[in-house]
Design a protein around this motif. Structure first.
Motif, PDB file in Angstrom:
ATOM      1  N   ILE A 192      -2.289   1.874   8.980  1.00  0.00           N
ATOM      2  CA  ILE A 192      -3.746   2.484   8.077  1.00  0.00           C
ATOM      3  C   ILE A 192      -4.633   1.085   7.405  1.00  0.00           C
ATOM      4  N   ALA A 193      -4.213   0.788   6.898  1.00  0.00           N
ATOM      5  CA  ALA A 193      -4.304  -0.165   5.981  1.00  0.00           C
ATOM      6  C   ALA A 193      -4.851  -1.576   6.713  1.00  0.00           C
ATOM      7  N   LYS A 194      -4.323  -2.014   7.423  1.00  0.00           N
ATOM      8  CA  LYS A 194      -4.525  -3.086   8.650  1.00  0.00           C
ATOM      9  C   LYS A 194      -5.617  -2.172   9.725  1.00  0.00           C
ATOM     10  N   VAL A 195      -5.550  -1.462  10.085  1.00  0.00           N
ATOM     11  CA  VAL A 195      -6.639  -0.778  11.444  1.00  0.00           C
ATOM     12  C   VAL A 195      -8.301  -0.347  10.357  1.00  0.00           C
ATOM     13  N   THR A 196      -7.843  -0.025   8.623  1.00  0.00           N
ATOM     14  CA  THR A 196      -9.348   0.441   7.969  1.00  0.00           C
ATOM     15  C   THR A 196      -9.287  -0.881   7.683  1.00  0.00           C
ATOM     16  N   GLY A 197      -9.519  -2.647   7.870  1.00  0.00           N
ATOM     17  CA  GLY A 197      -9.717  -3.254   6.939  1.00  0.00           C
ATOM     18  C   GLY A 197      -9.340  -3.862   6.150  1.00  0.00           C
ATOM     19  N   TYR A 198      -8.010  -3.602   5.736  1.00  0.00           N
ATOM     20  CA  TYR A 198      -7.080  -3.674   4.722  1.00  0.00           C
ATOM     21  C   TYR A 198      -6.001  -4.086   4.118  1.00  0.00           C
ATOM     22  N   GLY A 199      -5.400  -4.554   5.451  1.00  0.00           N
ATOM     23  CA  GLY A 199      -3.907  -5.055   5.678  1.00  0.00           C
ATOM     24  C   GLY A 199      -3.777  -6.271   4.873  1.00  0.00           C
ATOM     25  N   GLU A 200      -4.738  -7.375   4.371  1.00  0.00           N
ATOM     26  CA  GLU A 200      -4.373  -7.751   3.479  1.00  0.00           C
ATOM     27  C   GLU A 200      -3.738  -8.146   2.079  1.00  0.00           C
ATOM     28  N   LYS A 201      -4.259  -6.708   1.716  1.00  0.00           N
ATOM     29  CA  LYS A 201      -4.304  -5.794   0.243  1.00  0.00           C
ATOM     30  C   LYS A 201      -3.552  -5.146   0.169  1.00  0.00           C
ATOM     31  N   PHE A 202      -3.090  -4.471   0.895  1.00  0.00           N
ATOM     32  CA  PHE A 202      -1.695  -3.453   0.945  1.00  0.00           C
ATOM     33  C   PHE A 202      -0.171  -4.304   0.299  1.00  0.00           C
ATOM     34  N   PRO A 203       0.415  -3.823  -0.110  1.00  0.00           N
ATOM     35  CA  PRO A 203      -0.021  -2.704  -0.478  1.00  0.00           C
ATOM     36  C   PRO A 203      -0.670  -2.206  -1.262  1.00  0.00           C
ATOM     37  N   ASN A 204      -1.271  -3.344  -2.771  1.00  0.00           N
ATOM     38  CA  ASN A 204      -2.201  -3.419  -3.510  1.00  0.00           C
ATOM     39  C   ASN A 204      -3.902  -3.111  -2.780  1.00  0.00           C
ATOM     40  N   LEU A 205      -3.911  -1.629  -2.726  1.00  0.00           N
ATOM     41  CA  LEU A 205      -5.245  -1.213  -2.630  1.00  0.00           C
ATOM     42  C   LEU A 205      -5.841  -0.982  -4.129  1.00  0.00           C
ATOM     43  N   THR A 206      -7.338  -1.248  -4.859  1.00  0.00           N
ATOM     44  CA  THR A 206      -7.471  -0.100  -5.752  1.00  0.00           C
ATOM     45  C   THR A 206      -7.728   1.546  -5.603  1.00  0.00           C
ATOM     46  N   LYS A 207      -7.880   2.566  -6.377  1.00  0.00           N
ATOM     47  CA  LYS A 207      -8.090   4.233  -5.635  1.00  0.00           C
ATOM     48  C   LYS A 207      -9.625   3.505  -5.514  1.00  0.00           C
ATOM     49  N   ASP A 208     -10.672   3.000  -5.472  1.00  0.00           N
ATOM     50  CA  ASP A 208     -11.756   2.740  -4.673  1.00  0.00           C
ATOM     51  C   ASP A 208     -11.482   2.367  -3.542  1.00  0.00           C
ATOM     52  N   GLU A 209     -11.049   1.366  -2.987  1.00  0.00           N
ATOM     53  CA  GLU A 209     -10.404   1.320  -1.842  1.00  0.00           C
ATOM     54  C   GLU A 209      -9.310   2.097  -1.067  1.00  0.00           C
ATOM     55  N   LEU A 210      -8.747   2.777  -1.842  1.00  0.00           N
ATOM     56  CA  LEU A 210      -7.994   3.454  -0.905  1.00  0.00           C
ATOM     57  C   LEU A 210      -8.535   4.419  -0.721  1.00  0.00           C
ATOM     58  N   ALA A 211      -9.016   5.292  -1.763  1.00  0.00           N
ATOM     59  CA  ALA A 211     -10.561   6.043  -0.801  1.00  0.00           C
ATOM     60  C   ALA A 211     -11.691   5.707   0.775  1.00  0.00           C
ATOM     61  N   ASP A 212     -11.494   4.501   0.108  1.00  0.00           N
ATOM     62  CA  ASP A 212     -12.562   4.252   1.099  1.00  0.00           C
ATOM     63  C   ASP A 212     -11.452   3.796   2.373  1.00  0.00           C
ATOM     64  N   CYS A 213     -10.689   3.520   2.486  1.00  0.00           N
ATOM     65  CA  CYS A 213      -9.453   3.508   3.504  1.00  0.00           C
ATOM     66  C   CYS A 213      -9.088   5.041   4.221  1.00  0.00           C
ATOM     67  N   PHE A 214      -9.099   6.406   3.448  1.00  0.00           N
ATOM     68  CA  PHE A 214      -9.325   6.955   4.334  1.00  0.00           C
ATOM     69  C   PHE A 214     -10.316   7.655   4.647  1.00  0.00           C
ATOM     70  N   GLU A 215     -11.384   7.472   3.928  1.00  0.00           N
ATOM     71  CA  GLU A 215     -12.715   7.446   4.755  1.00  0.00           C
ATOM     72  C   GLU A 215     -12.969   6.988   6.157  1.00  0.00           C
ATOM     73  N   LYS A 216     -12.490   5.894   6.255  1.00  0.00           N
ATOM     74  CA  LYS A 216     -13.140   5.126   7.709  1.00  0.00           C
ATOM     75  C   LYS A 216     -11.741   5.678   8.273  1.00  0.00           C
ATOM     76  N   LEU A 217     -10.550   6.510   7.930  1.00  0.00           N
ATOM     77  CA  LEU A 217      -9.481   6.250   9.054  1.00  0.00           C
ATOM     78  C   LEU A 217      -9.733   8.015   9.277  1.00  0.00           C
ATOM     79  N   LYS A 218     -11.125   8.784   9.370  1.00  0.00           N
ATOM     80  CA  LYS A 218     -11.103  10.057   9.538  1.00  0.00           C
ATOM     81  C   LYS A 218     -11.730  10.591  10.762  1.00  0.00           C
ATOM     82  N   PRO A 219     -11.582   9.081  11.379  1.00  0.00           N
ATOM     83  CA  PRO A 219     -11.818   9.649  13.289  1.00  0.00           C
ATOM     84  C   PRO A 219     -10.858   9.278  14.292  1.00  0.00           C
TER      85      PRO A 219
END
Length: 391
Positions: free
Chosen positions: A208-235
């Motif tokens: 999920i992190a890779k697909v939404t552009g956060y692959g390089e940061k996982f597993p250390n995402l901020t709470k805002d980044e986590l929220a954005d990650c799952f917002e982008k996963l809605k499709p």
């Protein structure tokens, strides 16, 4: 009733979510059968001492099918080694045996990626003497599994990765009707209502992190980044028909024709659907696949340390690597193993192009248990639960 000690507190700190454990069991048990042995029931109380030669009793705890009892039979006979293997149903079975005042003897056990930080914090690992494990060397071990940070830190080897595998996109090509090369292809209108997600944090979250552009940061995402990650996963959720609880559920969904694709699942699923006359294929998309890896470690409660080292060395022998890859439907860490595999086992991964295939892959850990800077494991669980709501 016995008074409480620090063991219950320490194990509580060490536990990961039940989902993590259930999926780790599911990956193995649906191919190998569930364990009938109560985990650790026969292990004796820890009497700290040391054996100076390879021989004697060896207390082992591992996943069912991963104890190497048939593969090491001749070696054990030649060295007068008696192995007693207890089956773990989840990683916490091991933790309970090596933590606290009631710790018992374990000469050798496994941990899965994501547990290295926990076991380091609990101080239950014995430094490995790599000189006693000659099969573990830079020339013979694939680079991602040689002194990676999951198993090597502070300039020391604490665990030895020995078997691994992939979770990735799996599709029914007949129902999909087009070539899938990327996760973006899963959003095409032809797949609306035909996609499944697997409820597996260990491998699905990194994807999920890779697909939404956060692959390089996982597993250390901020709470805002986590929220954005799952917002982008809605499709992807809009495409999804069902959330499957296990690999077995995904196989059943493919077999019944209810789904055409799964977002991220065990790459060996096609072997199982073929048994039901349904063709599925594993796709290695441009974003890469998710990696799981198991490692041997020697707990501080170990007594027969010499034999434990020798056993790890046996586990890395090319012929044993080839055998376990077949029986456990897994992949080898030894470069010398693929030529010894049968065609079906070798086809589980493109060993001929290992470096190229592994470029987009990474052996990820899990989000931190506690943090003031990053989203914690519990934060991820809550967002994941919200994402699944309504299915």
């Amino acid at each position: 009733m016995k008074p409480k000690d620090n063991q219950s507190v320490e194990i509580g700190r060490a536990r990961t979510a039940d989902l993590f454990n259930e999926v780790m069991l599911g990956r193995r048990s649906f191919m190998l059968g569930t364990a009938a042995v109560a985990a650790g029931a026969t292990l004796g109380a820890w009497v700290p001492s040391a054996r100076a030669a390879v021989s004697g009793n060896l207390e082992v705890m591992a996943w069912e099918g991963y104890t190497l009892e048939p593969e090491t039979a001749e070696w054990r006979k030649a060295n007068n080694v008696t192995m007693r293997a207890a089956i773990m149903s989840n990683q916490d079975d091991v933790t309970a045996k090596v933590v606290g005042s009631n710790a018992v003897r374990l000469d050798l056990a496994e941990y899965s990626n994501g547990y290295n930080a926990i076991y380091k914090e609990l101080d239950v690992l014995t430094e490995l003497d790599v000189g006693k494990i000659p099969n573990y060397n830079k020339g013979d071990i694939y680079a991602p599994f040689f002194e990676g940070d999951m198993w090597f830190w502070d300039g020391k080897n604490w665990a030895m990765p020995w078997v691994w595998g992939l979770d990735t996109i799996v599709v029914n090509p007949e129902l999909v009707g087009f070539e899938v090369k990327s996760y973006e292809d899963l959003l095409r209108p032809e797949l609306t209502g035909k996609l499944a997600f697997l409820d597996n944090p260990l491998t699905v979250w990194p994807q999920i992190a890779k697909v939404t552009g956060y692959g390089e940061k996982f597993p250390n995402l901020t709470k805002d980044e986590l929220a954005d990650c799952f917002e982008k996963l809605k499709p992807y959720r809009d495409q999804t028909k069902v959330f499957a609880s296990s690999n077995g559920d995904v196989i059943s969904l493919f077999a019944s024709g209810e789904i055409a694709a799964c977002f991220c699942v065990w790459s060996a699923v096609p072997l199982e659907t073929a048994k039901q006359n349904v063709k599925t294929v594993s796709i290695y998309p441009k974003e890469g696949a998710a990696v799981w890896a198991d490692a041997w470690f020697i707990p501080k409660t170990a007594e027969n340390i010499e034999t434990a080292h020798a056993f790890i060395n046996e586990a890395l022998k090319p012929e044993i690597q080839a055998s376990i890859s077949k029986t456990a439907v897994a992949a080898a860490v030894s470069k010398k193993a693929p030529p010894l595999m049968d065609a079906e086992t070798r086809a589980l991964f493109d060993y001929d192009n290992f470096d190229e295939q592994f470029k987009a892959m990474k052996v990820y850990g899990q989000p931190p248990r506690t943090s003031t800077e990053f989203a914690t494991y519990d934060d991820w669980l809550q967002v994941w639960a919200d994402f699944r709501a309504g299915f």
